[in-house]
Design a protein around this motif. Sequence first.
Motif, short mmCIF file in Angstrom:
data_model
loop_
_atom_site.label_atom_id
_atom_site.label_comp_id
_atom_site.label_asym_id
_atom_site.label_seq_id
_atom_site.Cartn_x
_atom_site.Cartn_y
_atom_site.Cartn_z
N LEU A 168 0.83 -1.21 0.00
CA LEU A 168 0.00 0.00 0.00
C LEU A 168 0.86 1.25 0.00
N VAL A 169 1.90 1.27 0.84
CA VAL A 169 2.77 2.44 0.92
C VAL A 169 3.49 2.65 -0.40
N GLU A 170 3.93 1.56 -1.03
CA GLU A 170 4.64 1.69 -2.30
C GLU A 170 3.73 2.24 -3.39
N MET A 171 2.52 1.73 -3.50
CA MET A 171 1.59 2.23 -4.52
C MET A 171 1.22 3.68 -4.26
N LEU A 172 1.02 4.02 -2.99
CA LEU A 172 0.67 5.40 -2.65
C LEU A 172 1.83 6.34 -2.96
N SER A 173 3.06 5.90 -2.68
CA SER A 173 4.23 6.74 -2.97
C SER A 173 4.37 6.98 -4.46
N ARG A 174 4.14 5.93 -5.26
CA ARG A 174 4.22 6.11 -6.72
C ARG A 174 3.17 7.10 -7.21
N ASN A 175 1.99 7.03 -6.62
CA ASN A 175 0.94 7.97 -7.02
C ASN A 175 1.31 9.39 -6.65
#
Length: 974
Positions: free
Chosen positions: A349-356
Amino acid sequence: MRWSRPLPWAVWGPGLARAPQPADENILWMTHWNWALKGGCSLGPPRAFTHHYGSSVGSVPPSGRHGPVLRSISAVEAVQRHRRNLAEWFSRLPREERQFGPTFALDTVHVDPVVRESSPEELLRPPAELRSPAQPPPAARSSLALSQLFDPDACGCRVQTVVLYGAVGTGKSTLVRKMVLDWCHGRLPAFELLIPFSCEDLSSPGPGPASLCQLVARRYTALKEVLPLMAAAGSRLLFVLHGLERLNLDFRLAGTGLCSDPQEPLAPAAILVNLLRKYMLPEARILVTTRPSVVGRIPSKYVGRYGEICGFSDTSLQKLYFQLRLHQPDCGPGAAGAGGPTAAQRDSLVEMLSRNLEGHHQITAACFLPSYCWLVCATLHFLHAPAPDGQTLTGIYTSFLRLNFGGEVLAGGDPAPLSLMAYAARTMGKLAYEGVSSRRTRFSEEDVRGCLEAGVRSEEEFQLLHSFRADALRFFLAPCVEPGHPGTFVFTVPALQEYLAALYIVLGLRKTTLQRVVKDVAELAGRVGEDVSLVLGILAKLLPLRILPVLFNLLKVVPRVFGRMVGKSREAVAQAMVLEMFREEDYHNDDVLDQMGASILGLEGPRRHPGEAPGDEVFELFPMFMGGLLSAQNRAMLAQLGCPIRNLDALENAQAIKEKLGKLGRRALPASELLDHLFFHYEFQNQHFSAAVLRSLRRLDLAGVRMTPRKCMVVAAVLGSGRHALDEVNLASCQLDPAGLRTLMPVLLRARKLGLQLNSLGPEACRDLRELLLHSQCQVTTLRLSNNPLTAAGAASLVEGLAGNTSLTHLSLLHTGLGDEGLELLAAQLQRNQQLQELNVAYNGAGDSAALALAKAAWEHPSLQLLHLYFNELSSEGRQVLRDLGDAAEGRARVVVSLTEGAAVSQYWSVILGEVQRNFHSWDRARVRRHLQLLLRDLEDNRGATLNPWRKAQLLRVEGEVTALLGRLGGPGR
């Protein structure tokens, strides 16, 4: 309902369009100080020992002639008690924060918002208007750390008074709370004593005038012993005045006289004026927080430094916040194994949110506001982890607004303060509803001005408008930088538009001109109706006027006419809401919960119907929020915000919605739309309402919907308390896990046909299915578990459930990895169940001996009629033995092992090939090809052995079907 596709969000500032200037009075944890001072829950965001821009750690005592003065043992003990009391008050967490787990505390998660130094000249500029993103932002200003707030200014002069200002959402309460806790933990050695005041608390009516010492003693009893030493503390004493906008300060000598005695009783406003004048305790330091619209209430000559709180103006701060917040251990009940996200899932979740965030999409601009960072985390927690019972998405948004706007009022000319949230509901709600009704999310500057300035006529109304523009407009709107739409604006969070539109409706703010006129007439008639009716009654008796009785009756009719008009209006709103919920254009969209997750994490947005117009927007959350706002819990929070919904209005709205849902809710819905329908009832939180509307629901088909823990909880909460049986519950290919099965158990018990195929359920799930089958209220007659890795270990649990079950008649274990061991277990225990009529164990890799043992048990079973054994690893001899024994066991269970029965086509050939077609993409192609080739050879042999032309034709037809399947698999035909 989405974050407007991946958009490169604009950066906007003092107006609506400058560098992303988060804004928040607080994140959901930020309430008003008077809560803490009165012993209530403090909502300050926890802090980590990672400091950005605002760290107060390492600050040094200010230069000056004042050294430590509180050296006596009693004074030191009093200050220590004061520190402990403040730390306890400001460390308490509200219910909204406790959902994040027991380890979530104020000292574990905090990222300092950015503070940029300002100047009186900048404050004197005209208020910024809405600007397009193309306009250049103001020149960058230097940032300040908390340890630098009281450093000498550019001219070398001492700074004794600092004013920090920021719009709603920028983090004023967070920053001050962090400073207080730093002092409590000894991380502000520059100050021996810190005394915080909530100006909201000081503005409340008291018993009478009080001195500064009395104000301190009433709120901090531990400091009674050190009050005589306050004057001697000099610059080592810090007063923190939070929320100065709540007090009307008059710095004119004619309005507030001079006073230097801390023992002199005065009004609280007069005491603060003399403190800020540096006439009372002139050496003491003062930190003031306030909103931009009222910064000018303090003459600039009394202020040493201005600082604007800008929130998270750097994406690195946003990413750090999300990493700290989402990586909390024990994050909710899921940490104990109740279906919450694992550490790997949180990392994802943190990785996807950071990419966004790195893509500078619209979410990036929203998260410049620290409060919206909290909202993102709360929404992700709601979507991915089990939350407290009764927590709803509407409740999260209402709590979010309550903790940002609770107690906030607009500073205007009216002596009776107006709730800031009520003003926002009237203006921003109107804009939001116009967007929903016209299906658009972008608004021109004229649209925004039209909603803000509608009905503004008096000077007081213009003052309210000015305050709202300066303090809260940026909280709701942001510039849109989507290519092709310059100069337009969108709501900061897409779902907020739908929430405000729903709030605008349920508050009854949407009225036509005719309705407003009739309402005024009806209220007037109601006020004077009794007196006028009495006078007309007397005149009718004294004078021969026939018109008077007619007027008498007309006065009674006016309120009834208005009531009918309001009723028609409610019916129209309910009709529009239900039509929005059941729009056929949205049938190919994901469910609203998946749409929200995709918009936050930057995944692909909802799928559009092929015939839908490209510019058409989806507002599927609007009806959900309308239902949620009518729940008792949300109405109670709205009342605290100054937006009360009367019980009678809520009841009438609910009745209108119920009537429309009853008419339109009976249609068959796609799986995602059916889940949306159930989610509406979950948000409404009214079991009687839901039971009445869903009484006609007999088939729950959610096949293909990804059943997260939250969705399982929604379905169980809405349907679990019902009493009527469900003809079918189809949960095929829903990514269910054992925790989801346990959550859905009340619903599964009422199902007659239960489909759980293609869910990767293993032996652990079989233990839950055993409990389901053994339950006294189990009504399941058909259970489909095909294409799940149950294995022989799972079969052992299932046969225990079968032994004690009295309802099951059809069981499918197709392609469940049972093997020889699993079939032998079934053969040994099959006689313990006396109701089973059909058993499917095809494609399980079983050999001749296990298949033969199960077939013999089936022939001896009193009720079993059909046993599926095709696609197992049977030899030609084994298949022939089963055929021969089957012919001899006339009148007993029929065993299906091939497409043929003797020289004829089996009547179950379409069932066998149908299973292949349904599982074409999930089965092992090489293995299926080999089995089909054996079946094809069997068909050809039988066709060559028979002379019956009808049988030959049937065999040829089935051969053609098998050949076509082999062609799709890439194998040879004949």
